[in-house]
Design a protein around this motif. Sequence first.
Motif, short mmCIF file in Angstrom:
data_model
loop_
_atom_site.label_atom_id
_atom_site.label_comp_id
_atom_site.label_asym_id
_atom_site.label_seq_id
_atom_site.Cartn_x
_atom_site.Cartn_y
_atom_site.Cartn_z
N GLY A 204 0.84 -1.20 0.00
CA GLY A 204 0.00 0.00 0.00
C GLY A 204 0.87 1.23 0.00
O GLY A 204 1.98 1.24 -0.55
N THR A 205 0.37 2.28 0.63
CA THR A 205 1.11 3.53 0.76
C THR A 205 1.08 3.96 2.22
O THR A 205 0.36 3.38 3.04
CB THR A 205 0.48 4.64 -0.10
N LEU A 206 1.83 5.00 2.54
CA LEU A 206 1.79 5.53 3.90
C LEU A 206 0.37 5.96 4.26
O LEU A 206 -0.03 5.90 5.43
CB LEU A 206 2.75 6.71 4.04
N ALA A 207 -0.40 6.35 3.27
CA ALA A 207 -1.76 6.84 3.53
C ALA A 207 -2.74 5.72 3.85
O ALA A 207 -3.71 5.93 4.61
CB ALA A 207 -2.27 7.64 2.33
N ASP A 208 -2.53 4.50 3.30
CA ASP A 208 -3.56 3.48 3.47
C ASP A 208 -3.08 2.15 4.06
O ASP A 208 -3.89 1.25 4.28
CB ASP A 208 -4.25 3.20 2.12
N ILE A 209 -1.79 2.00 4.34
CA ILE A 209 -1.29 0.70 4.79
C ILE A 209 -1.84 0.32 6.16
O ILE A 209 -2.08 -0.87 6.44
CB ILE A 209 0.26 0.67 4.79
N VAL A 210 -2.06 1.29 7.03
CA VAL A 210 -2.61 0.99 8.36
C VAL A 210 -4.01 0.40 8.22
O VAL A 210 -4.34 -0.61 8.86
CB VAL A 210 -2.63 2.25 9.24
#
Length: 496
Positions: A204-210
Amino acid sequence: MGKVYLVGAGPGKIELITLRALALLKTAEVLVYDALIDAQLLTLVPCECLKIEAGKRGGKESTPQTTINQLLVAYCHQGKRVVRLKSGDPLIFGRSGSEISALIEENCQFEVIPGISSALAAPLFAGIPLTDPLLSSCFVVVTGHQPEDLDWCTLAKIDTIVILMGGSTLELIVEKLIAQGRSPTEPVAIIRACATKEQEFWQGTLADIVEKTRNRSLSPAVIVIGQVIQARFMSQPLPLTGKTILVTRAMEQSSEFANLLETQGAKVVEMPALVITPPSDWTALDQAIANLVGFDWLILTSANAVEYFFSRLSELNLDARALCQLKIAVVGQKTAASLAKYHLKPDFCPPNFVADSLVAHFPETLTNQSILFPRVETGGREVLVQELSEKGAKVTEVAAYQSGCPSEIDAIAQYALLNREVDLVTFASSKTVQNFHRLVTQITENNILEGVAIASIGPQTSKTCQELWGRVDIEAQEYTLEGLTRAICAYYGFPK
């Protein structure tokens, strides 16, 4: 004096340890091991070795580091050969510094054996290069155990960041990097339980990995952050990837079949199911060798027959020249390959590579042919001799070797079977089927092959499988190890 070896166990699979680590495990007197090591490694130590679990897992009760230090020192002072087995590499976030300091303070001899760190292995198993000419000129490895202690201002400027032990602090890690100017669109990859059958991957990305990993267990995991994730490659899937195959074989047999299966992606567990030994009496074979001029044909039906026959020939101060007046028939390519070691080519090899076709395709009339047949002492098939005799041949059977059953099952094979890790078991002879059945019934009364596919090299072996296990799932069309490999790949849908 005792000695302590701080050994890296690698990232997961048992086969990823070093040869040095393997040698030390086989001679260990005390094993103090980590929580994340492959449990099969415990089967490599001697039976009398004292095994002490001293792993540390976040959020769970752990052995205090001071206690581990004391254990290493105490057993070293007792003169023991101590192996401290750590997952990955012992000097990468392995708390080895504390243990080494304690050993030095107490005048204990020690040695550090490197291992492959998951920081390097996990990205590789996921197809992610840590460096790339365009996307990543450098990378850094940090622990995410206490992210508030890290210099995020500096880390945010590095091309590729590899984080160990950061699963439980992922949200804070993301916040820190974005706060230091890393783009929310920065690619992120997470590899959990790398180099094991349980390996999982998220991207994912830093924006959506969580959000993508919310409510998922991320321990143990390696987190990779950076543009280099765009260079991820996908290996072409091999036919047997993800399959664990147990190969039954002779105790002294080479790993030729294992190599064929591993080339197709399988994880192979080898289980000795035959012990090949000299015959109880050499007299009959010696008499036959002394009268070689009286024979027309020499028939060799196995590599074992070749090896023991020529070994005995050498013991009697003879070599291949003693066979100059004999014609040689062999059964199977492997037997022919064994014969080639002695610079000889067979005069005849039946087309189906099985003894049953030898008589049907014999190149000469068998009437009055004098045939020497060195063979297994007991338990061999009588059909070949019977059919040769019915065709008018005079067959002299002599014991060249004996095959028996090992006294106990191999520890690694036992672990894999009892823990239901095996997908398929292979048999290359009826004897291996019989001995395998005898060995596994010693360890459990349950049907240990329930849900496990059974693969046979040919009809006679399949017949024995049917008798003892009630089924055969795969039978080779060509009765060779290569043919069996192809049949197994076809069973799993390759080629499609």
